[in-house]
Design a protein around this motif. Structure first.
Motif, short mmCIF file in Angstrom:
data_model
loop_
_atom_site.label_atom_id
_atom_site.label_comp_id
_atom_site.label_asym_id
_atom_site.label_seq_id
_atom_site.Cartn_x
_atom_site.Cartn_y
_atom_site.Cartn_z
N ASP A 168 0.81 -1.22 0.00
CA ASP A 168 0.00 0.00 0.00
C ASP A 168 0.84 1.28 0.00
OD1 ASP A 168 -2.48 -1.24 -0.18
OD2 ASP A 168 -2.63 -1.51 1.99
N LEU A 171 -0.46 4.62 -1.49
CA LEU A 171 -1.30 5.55 -0.73
C LEU A 171 -0.43 6.49 0.10
CD1 LEU A 171 -3.88 2.93 0.63
CD2 LEU A 171 -4.13 4.47 -1.33
N SER A 213 2.23 0.21 -7.01
CA SER A 213 1.01 -0.53 -7.36
C SER A 213 0.80 -1.75 -6.47
CB SER A 213 1.09 -0.97 -8.83
OG SER A 213 2.02 -2.04 -8.96
N ARG A 215 -0.80 -3.17 -3.89
CA ARG A 215 -1.99 -2.63 -3.23
C ARG A 215 -2.86 -3.77 -2.72
NH1 ARG A 215 -5.37 2.06 -4.29
NH2 ARG A 215 -6.71 2.01 -2.47
#
Lengths: 218, 159
Positions: A168, A171, A213, A215
Motif C-alpha cells: 500500500d 497511498l 502498485s 496494493r
C-alpha cells in the motif's frame, strides 16, 4: 472598506498561518526523534521529515498521525534494537487528535528539499506485461523483496522486514519521491542500510510504478 | 547502462503478458516466494547491473573497525549480528542467508568467489537472488576487507 481590511488583518494575526509550525511539534516532543530541517543534528531516532512535502501524500499523513500502522517492523535503522528485531522506540507510533493531525500534516506538507525536481514519473500505469517484468526486477534481479514486504500473486504479504513495508505504498509515497530515492538515496539519507542500485531512469520509473502498485484489495 | 540482452528479453515479455506471467511462475519469483523447495538456476541474461565485471585483484585486506561496522550496518540484516545467517530478514527468505561462521562450507569457496558474490550479488554468480549486489555501494577495497572479515568469522581459509 477600511473596517473590512482591519477585520481581515485581525483574523490573520489571531489565526496563525498554515505554514507556521504548529505548537504540537514542540509540545509532543516530535523533535526528540525527527529532524524538521537538514541542519538539525543526526542521527535521529526516527525518519527525517524535512522533505515530508516531497515524500508523502497528505491524506496518508493525516491518517497515520491519528491511527498509525507499523511501517518498519524492526524499527528505524538507527534503533539500537534494529539488528535483533526488537526496537527500543515503542510501536506503533504515538497519536494525535483529528485537529492536531490536520494542523501538523498541513505544516509537514510545506517542507521541501531545495532544487527538487518533479514530473519525473507520469501517472500512466504499467501494462500487464510491463508490470510482470517490473515484478521480476523487484523480486529477482535486484532482490528488493529480501528486505521489503510486498504482495504475492494471491495477495498475501511476503518479504523481508529490515526495510519499510511497501504494501500500500501508493497511498503513502509520491511517485517522484520514490524515483529520486531509487536514483540517489544520498540526497535524503547520507547513509542508509539499503544497497545503492545505480538504475537508469527508465528502469527506476518502472520499478517506482511497480512499487506504488502493490496494493491490498479492499 | 542496463544490459541490452536483458532488455530485449524483457521487451518480448511486454508483448506477451500471459507468457511473462507463466514465466514469472516457473522461473520462481526470486526470494520471498513461498515455494522453498524450488531452486531454479537463473537464465544467464538476467543479471543485475553492476559497473565493471573485471576480475577482482586478489589481495589480503586488513580487517579494521570500519570493516566490522560495515558488516554490522548492512550485512546483519540477513546474516545476523554474529554472522550465523539468522538476521531479521532470514525467516522471510526462500534461501537462507549463508552462515558466515560455517567453516565446512566456506573452505570450499575461494576469496575471489566470495568477493564476486558480494560485489555482483547472488544472481550473477549462480546463487540465490536474495543476496543483493553491493558493487555500487562499496569500493572494491571495502569488499576485500569484508571477505577477510568473513574469513575471520569462520576462522577458515579456502582449501
Amino acid at each position: 472598506m477600511r473596517i473590512g481590511i482591519g477585520v481581515l488583518l485581525l483574523i490573520c494575526m489571531s489565526v496563525s498561518p498554515v505554514w507556521a509550525e504548529p505548537e504540537e511539534i514542540e509540545k509532543k516532543g516530535c523533535r526528540d526523534c525527527h529532524r524538521f530541517s537538514s541542519e538539525e543534528k543526526q542521527p535521529a531516532r526516527g525518519p527525517d521529515l524535512f522533505y515530508a512535502g516531497d515524500k508523502f501524500h497528505e491524506n496518508w499523513l493525516k491518517e497515520f498521525l491519528q491511527s498509525p500502522k507499523v511501517i518498519r517492523k524492526v524499527g528505524y535503522i538507527t534503533d539500537p534494537g534494529f539488528p535483533s528485531g526488537n526496537p527500543e522506540v515503542s510501536q506503533p507510533h504515538s497519536t494525535l487528535t483529528h485537529e492536531e493531525s490536520a494542523r501538523v500534516s498541513t505544516f509537514l506538507m510545506t517542507l521541501h528539499l531545495p532544487d527538487y525536481e518533479t514530473g519525473k514519473v507520469d501517472d500512466v500505469p504499467l501494462s500487464k506485461g510491463a508490470r510482470a517484468q517490473a515484478k521480476m526486477l523487484f523480486e529477482r534481479n535486484f532482490g528488493c523483496i529480501a528486505c521489503h514486504e510486498a504482495l504475492n500473486l494471491v495477495g498475501k504479504v511476503r518479504g523481508g522486514v529490515s526495510g519499510p513495508t511497501l504494501v500500500d505504498s501508493g497511498l503513502r509515497l509520491k511517485p517522484d519521491w520514490v524515483f529520486h530515492w531509487l536514483k540517489s538515496p544520498e540526497k535524503f539519507l547520507p547513509r542508509g542500510r539499503m544497497p545503492v542500485f545505480n538504475l537508469d531512469d527508465e528502469t527506476a520509473i518502472r520499478i517506482t510504478k511497480y512499487v506504488l502498485s502493490i496494493r491490498t484489495k479492499k | 547502462m542496463i544490459l541490452n540482452k536483458k532488455t530485449k528479453f524483457l521487451k518480448t515479455l511486454e508483448f506477451f503478458p500471459e507468457l511473462s506471467l507463466f514465466l514469472a511462475l516457473i522461473i520462481l519469483s526470486g526470494c520471498g516466494s513461498e515455494n522453498p523447495t524450488q531452486q531454479v538456476k537463473p537464465p544467464a541474461e538476467a543479471v543485475p547491473v553492476v559497473p565493471d565485471r573485471s576480475a577482482p585483484v586478489v589481495n589480503v585486506s586488513q580487517v579494521t573497525e570500519e570493516t566490522r561496522q560495515t558488516y554490522q550496518w548492512y550485512c546483519t540484516q540477513c546474516h545476523g549480528e554474529k554472522g550465523h545467517g539468522n538476521g531479521v530478514n532470514a525467516p522471510h527468505l526462500v534461501v537462507p542467508p549463508r552462515d558466515h561462521t560455517k567453516a565446512s562450507y566456506l573452505e570450499t569457496r575461494s576469496d575471489e568467489q566470495l568477493f564476486e558474490a558480494i560485489k555482483l550479488g547472488g544472481l550473477a554468480v549462480g546463487r540465490a537472488p536474495c543476496m543483493p549486489a553491493w558493487g555500487n555501494t562499496f569500493e572494491d577495497k571495502t569488499i576485500h576487507s569484508l571477505v577477510s572479515y568473513i574469513r575471520e568469522l569462520c576462522d577458515c581459509e579456502a582449501l
